[in-house]
Design a protein around this motif. Sequence first.
Motif: not given
Length: 417
Positions: A76-77, A79-83, A106-110
């Motif tokens: 999920a994270l 995918s958010f980064i890519s978008a 946030f997403c890279f940290s996760g």
Amino acid sequence: MVQFLAGAWALLLGILLLMLGNGMHGTLLGVRGEIEGFSTTEMSYVMSAYFVGFLGGSKLTPEMIRRVGHVRVFAALASFISACLILFPVVSNPWAWVAIRVVIGFCFSGVYVTAEGWLNNAASNETRGQALSFYMIVQMLGIIAAQGLLLLGDPSGFALFVIPSVLVSISFAPILLSVVPTPAFDQSKSMSFRNLWSLSPLGFVGIFLLGGMFAAQFGMAAVFGTEVGMSVREISMFVAAFYVGALVTQFPIGWLSDRMDRRVLIMLVSCASVFGGFAGSIYIENFTALLVSAFVLGGTVNPLYSLLLAHTHDFVEHDEMAGTSGSLLFVNGLGAIIGPIAIGWLMNRFGAVAYFGYMTALMAVLAAYAAYRMVKRPAKSIEDTSSFAALSPTSSPIALEVAQIAADESMESDNER
């Protein structure tokens, strides 16, 4: 070690692709912001926003993993980064960029928390230290190689934003398709800031200052490059020089760290960093001198991060290590959030030279404070100190804790021989 690499090559490949995407987009934004006409102050907020998100991700991801598992969180994270990466050229507004950078941070940290948990699970007690060393090298090589990708297109166009999006998209394919089992995730005991300060004032202050230094390297280096009129090729070389320096000096400084009073070494390395920053501010119009300055700053600041972690862990018990690592990461994040904003304000007021002036001042404060702490508390004997664990400032609390334990176990094993 061969067995570990056979089982974890997909994980390391995925991490390399992630770092290529992250390292490329950070520098690209600094260049594109100037093309879009964003001010230095606006770009400082954009760069700071990443660390706001990064800090939030390090706190919330563990709970997300406990609720839905590593695989779903990672997919999920990522995918958010890519978008988000392909939204930057679509939305030409600095405040929209700030919001996107918060999400990406946030997403890279996760993603780091999840990947490092997997990496730890894939390694045995005997290979854990080497595995984390491989991980750090892969991270650095990814960021360095990412700077070369900037030369593949025009930063005013769309293509260069597609490349990191694609890299991140394909990064989780080898990871999710690998046979590495997902690890269990346990809640660690927290460490209050008050207790952290009482245990190691130098570690607390130093980690905070290095947060500001890391933000200057990772976030504002490309902004500085555009301010002084560097070409895209020169900016990519300038940013890469920081990480080449870190890769070259991390282990020699680590070797010294395990053989002398760490406060003395912190002071000496900080002084070397002051020299690098001061030289950059004097020779700001000489590109070769700027590369040397960036190499020296990267080669001192990044090892200082690991050095201060080891110094702090000298004063905590093993069962407190996880909480200490999490608190140190939070303190470092606060410094990283403030850093770009401070640099942006200083560059607006005093010009591009303030970029190096800011870093020189922070390292001078750290050198002076290390000298002050040497007269406030006697040095611990070498036998009673923890071992140096080479780590990147992007590492999660999992990597901080595991690397320190692995380094200590390795040192104990060497002492028994």
